[in-house]
Write a protein that holds these residues in place. Structure first.
Motif, PDB file in Angstrom:
ATOM      1  N   GLU A 156      19.289  -0.152 -12.956  1.00  0.00           N
ATOM      2  CA  GLU A 156      19.487   0.979 -12.060  1.00  0.00           C
ATOM      3  C   GLU A 156      18.224   1.263 -11.246  1.00  0.00           C
ATOM      4  O   GLU A 156      18.292   1.568 -10.043  1.00  0.00           O
ATOM      5  CB  GLU A 156      19.884   2.222 -12.852  1.00  0.00           C
ATOM      6  N   LEU A 157      17.061   1.154 -11.893  1.00  0.00           N
ATOM      7  CA  LEU A 157      15.808   1.372 -11.175  1.00  0.00           C
ATOM      8  C   LEU A 157      15.633   0.340 -10.067  1.00  0.00           C
ATOM      9  O   LEU A 157      15.178   0.672  -8.958  1.00  0.00           O
ATOM     10  CB  LEU A 157      14.612   1.324 -12.125  1.00  0.00           C
ATOM     11  N   ARG A 158      16.011  -0.896 -10.338  1.00  0.00           N
ATOM     12  CA  ARG A 158      15.888  -1.932  -9.304  1.00  0.00           C
ATOM     13  C   ARG A 158      16.761  -1.587  -8.100  1.00  0.00           C
ATOM     14  O   ARG A 158      16.330  -1.731  -6.940  1.00  0.00           O
ATOM     15  CB  ARG A 158      16.273  -3.291  -9.888  1.00  0.00           C
ATOM     16  N   THR A 159      17.964  -1.115  -8.344  1.00  0.00           N
ATOM     17  CA  THR A 159      18.841  -0.715  -7.234  1.00  0.00           C
ATOM     18  C   THR A 159      18.196   0.400  -6.425  1.00  0.00           C
ATOM     19  O   THR A 159      18.194   0.371  -5.185  1.00  0.00           O
ATOM     20  CB  THR A 159      20.203  -0.244  -7.767  1.00  0.00           C
ATOM     21  N   ILE A 160      17.626   1.386  -7.112  1.00  0.00           N
ATOM     22  CA  ILE A 160      17.015   2.527  -6.422  1.00  0.00           C
ATOM     23  C   ILE A 160      15.759   2.101  -5.683  1.00  0.00           C
ATOM     24  O   ILE A 160      15.491   2.563  -4.560  1.00  0.00           O
ATOM     25  CB  ILE A 160      16.737   3.658  -7.434  1.00  0.00           C
ATOM     26  N   CYS A 161      14.961   1.214  -6.277  1.00  0.00           N
ATOM     27  CA  CYS A 161      13.767   0.701  -5.577  1.00  0.00           C
ATOM     28  C   CYS A 161      14.159  -0.074  -4.327  1.00  0.00           C
ATOM     29  O   CYS A 161      13.516   0.049  -3.280  1.00  0.00           O
ATOM     30  CB  CYS A 161      12.950  -0.196  -6.516  1.00  0.00           C
ATOM     31  N   ASP A 162      15.215  -0.873  -4.421  1.00  0.00           N
ATOM     32  CA  ASP A 162      15.670  -1.626  -3.246  1.00  0.00           C
ATOM     33  C   ASP A 162      16.144  -0.674  -2.151  1.00  0.00           C
ATOM     34  O   ASP A 162      15.887  -0.902  -0.963  1.00  0.00           O
ATOM     35  CB  ASP A 162      16.795  -2.593  -3.637  1.00  0.00           C
ATOM     36  N   TRP A 163      16.831   0.392  -2.554  1.00  0.00           N
ATOM     37  CA  TRP A 163      17.255   1.380  -1.551  1.00  0.00           C
ATOM     38  C   TRP A 163      16.042   2.071  -0.927  1.00  0.00           C
ATOM     39  O   TRP A 163      15.994   2.265   0.292  1.00  0.00           O
ATOM     40  CB  TRP A 163      18.189   2.431  -2.172  1.00  0.00           C
ATOM     41  N   LYS A 216       0.828  -1.207   0.000  1.00  0.00           N
ATOM     42  CA  LYS A 216       0.000   0.000   0.000  1.00  0.00           C
ATOM     43  C   LYS A 216       0.864   1.259   0.000  1.00  0.00           C
ATOM     44  O   LYS A 216       0.526   2.260  -0.646  1.00  0.00           O
ATOM     45  CB  LYS A 216      -0.930  -0.001   1.216  1.00  0.00           C
ATOM     46  N   ALA A 217       1.979   1.232   0.704  1.00  0.00           N
ATOM     47  CA  ALA A 217       2.863   2.401   0.770  1.00  0.00           C
ATOM     48  C   ALA A 217       3.514   2.686  -0.586  1.00  0.00           C
ATOM     49  O   ALA A 217       3.739   3.846  -0.943  1.00  0.00           O
ATOM     50  CB  ALA A 217       3.938   2.199   1.835  1.00  0.00           C
ATOM     51  N   ASP A 218       3.843   1.630  -1.341  1.00  0.00           N
ATOM     52  CA  ASP A 218       4.356   1.744  -2.709  1.00  0.00           C
ATOM     53  C   ASP A 218       5.598   2.642  -2.802  1.00  0.00           C
ATOM     54  O   ASP A 218       5.622   3.654  -3.516  1.00  0.00           O
ATOM     55  CB  ASP A 218       3.270   2.266  -3.641  1.00  0.00           C
ATOM     56  N   PHE A 219       6.639   2.254  -2.098  1.00  0.00           N
ATOM     57  CA  PHE A 219       7.886   3.013  -2.133  1.00  0.00           C
ATOM     58  C   PHE A 219       8.540   2.967  -3.517  1.00  0.00           C
ATOM     59  O   PHE A 219       9.298   3.871  -3.879  1.00  0.00           O
ATOM     60  CB  PHE A 219       8.851   2.486  -1.072  1.00  0.00           C
ATOM     61  N   CYS A 220       8.234   1.930  -4.290  1.00  0.00           N
ATOM     62  CA  CYS A 220       8.786   1.843  -5.646  1.00  0.00           C
ATOM     63  C   CYS A 220       8.196   2.920  -6.552  1.00  0.00           C
ATOM     64  O   CYS A 220       8.834   3.337  -7.528  1.00  0.00           O
ATOM     65  CB  CYS A 220       8.538   0.467  -6.242  1.00  0.00           C
ATOM     66  N   VAL A 250      15.250   2.163   2.962  1.00  0.00           N
ATOM     67  CA  VAL A 250      15.345   3.377   3.774  1.00  0.00           C
ATOM     68  C   VAL A 250      14.059   3.661   4.535  1.00  0.00           C
ATOM     69  O   VAL A 250      14.095   4.142   5.672  1.00  0.00           O
ATOM     70  CB  VAL A 250      15.767   4.594   2.917  1.00  0.00           C
ATOM     71  N   PHE A 251      12.906   3.342   3.950  1.00  0.00           N
ATOM     72  CA  PHE A 251      11.662   3.594   4.678  1.00  0.00           C
ATOM     73  C   PHE A 251      11.506   2.619   5.841  1.00  0.00           C
ATOM     74  O   PHE A 251      11.047   3.004   6.921  1.00  0.00           O
ATOM     75  CB  PHE A 251      10.465   3.521   3.727  1.00  0.00           C
ATOM     76  N   ASP A 252      11.897   1.364   5.639  1.00  0.00           N
ATOM     77  CA  ASP A 252      11.867   0.408   6.749  1.00  0.00           C
ATOM     78  C   ASP A 252      12.862   0.821   7.834  1.00  0.00           C
ATOM     79  O   ASP A 252      12.572   0.751   9.035  1.00  0.00           O
ATOM     80  CB  ASP A 252      12.208  -1.000   6.251  1.00  0.00           C
ATOM     81  N   PHE A 253      14.036   1.233   7.407  1.00  0.00           N
ATOM     82  CA  PHE A 253      15.067   1.678   8.346  1.00  0.00           C
ATOM     83  C   PHE A 253      14.602   2.896   9.125  1.00  0.00           C
ATOM     84  O   PHE A 253      14.731   2.963  10.355  1.00  0.00           O
ATOM     85  CB  PHE A 253      16.345   1.989   7.554  1.00  0.00           C
TER      86      PHE A 253
END
Length: 378
Positions: free
Chosen positions: A61-68, A43-47, A72-75
């Motif tokens: 590159e997008l996958r790397t940024i989505c993983d970050w 629901k939050a949809d950080f991607c 970061v939001f969980d962190f």
């Protein structure tokens, strides 16, 4: 809010759907989300946030940024509402672990299987380190240290402390908003190689500061409903209210602050030196990257249900945020205030209208009794 360079309809990366499915599934497996946590994450949809900001990134590159972004939001939530809240020792331990992962002495670091979030971050760092210039790697490390220094300072700071002034508050929040690593990741996916002398130039640093503060104002205006429900004080509305303002006055103060930052944004660009065609092309990509991160953060805040639940579209359309009266100062809670403001920052009126008492949103787990309707240009 949706003014100046933010008035345009945002573009989203064409690989968004595919990468989101892969990244969200992988994150859930890595962190062993239960069904409830997984639904919250989806629901939050950080991607979406990552895909608006990195609108022209390739799929890898997008996958790397989505993983970050997922990381970061969980962190960050661990500091806002999790095990790190008010726990200096655990914060120090986690910051040290992140530094070790990014250490140039051991770039591959040891496995962190006992710490899923740290393992996620390590994979992001490995990908960034492999495909970036030495300067970009250094900028990312410094940006991450800047961010972690901020969240560490957040544990110590008492934002409701009347002796904490606005300048100090914004200095902390510029770090905790997490924009600096985004800017370094822009360097990564654009393949930039900007020397430190340019990144550290006063005009670039001014743009960096302004863009982060715009994000802080946007974030705090939109997230106040959620954060006040959870009793958090890391919010500009709460900061102003602790200094005697009503909630409406706090939002109006933020509107003025936002207007001045938009003005400063263009003044800072006018003051940029000319470094030559090749370097100026990279600098312009870097500055547009800042704009894209700010644009993404604002649009994602309304598209995601993280902060406003089901009322996000209504809040954007009406500029009215309904807040339960028990969260407001007594002089606010005696009435429902609706400030009539146009969509332009420069044309707000001083007229108030007494509105009808509404019912709070049950989806947000707010008290089901009277609330105050606040309308603001922010």
């Amino acid at each position: 809010m949706f003014v100046s360079f933010l008035a345009q309809e945002p573009q989203i990366n064409l690989y968004y759907e595919k990468v989101k499915a892969e990244a969200d599934t992988w994150m859930a497996e890595q962190c062993q989300y239960d069904e409830k946590r997984y639904k919250q994450h989806i629901k939050a949809d950080f991607c979406c946030f990552a895909s608006i900001w990195a609108r022209d990134a390739g799929p890898e590159e997008l996958r790397t940024i989505c993983d970050w972004a997922n990381w970061v939001f969980d962190f960050d939530d661990m500091f806002d509402e999790g095990c790190f809240q008010n726990n200096r020792e655990q914060v120090l331990s986690r910051v040290a672990a992140l530094k070790e992962v990014m250490s140039t002495e051991c770039p591959t670091a040891t496995s962190n299987k006992g710490d899923p979030l740290l393992e996620v971050f390590k994979t992001v760092w490995d990908r960034v380190a492999e495909r970036s210039s030495k300067g970009t790697r250094r900028h990312f490390v410094q940006a991450m240290l800047d961010y972690t220094e901020g969240v560490f300072g957040q544990v110590d700071a008492v934002y409701s402390n009347p002796h904490l002034d606005e300048q100090r508050y914004l200095a902390i929040r510029r770090k905790t908003i997490g924009a600096a690593p985004c800017y370094a990741l822009n360097e990564y996916y654009h393949g930039l190689d900007l020397p430190d002398a340019i990144i550290e130039h006063p005009s670039i640093q001014w743009l960096d500061r302004i863009s982060r503060e715009i994000m802080v104002i946007h974030n705090d205006a939109v997230s106040y409903l959620k954060e006040s429900a959870q009793g958090h004080d890391q919010n500009l509305v709460t900061f102003y209210r602790a200094r005697g303002m009503t909630t409406q006055e706090a939002y109006d103060q933020m509107a003025g602050l936002l207007q001045s930052r938009h003005r400063d944004w263009f003044l800072a660009q006018a003051d940029l030196p000319l470094w030559g065609e090749t370097m100026d092309r990279q600098v312009q990509k870097y500055i547009r990257g800042m704009e894209n991160v700010v644009t993404s953060n604002l649009n994602w805040s309304f598209r995601s249900k993280r902060y406003l639940g089901e009322q996000a579209e209504e809040v954007r359309r009406t500029r009215i945020l309904r807040i339960p009266s028990d969260r407001l100062a007594n002089k606010d809670s005696t009435m429902s205030l609706q400030r009539e403001l146009s969509s332009s920052l420069s044309s707000k009126t001083d007229e108030f209208r007494i509105g009808n008492i509404e019912t709070a949103l049950t989806d947000m787990k707010l008290p089901a009794h009277g609330d105050v309707a606040l309308q603001s240009e922010v």
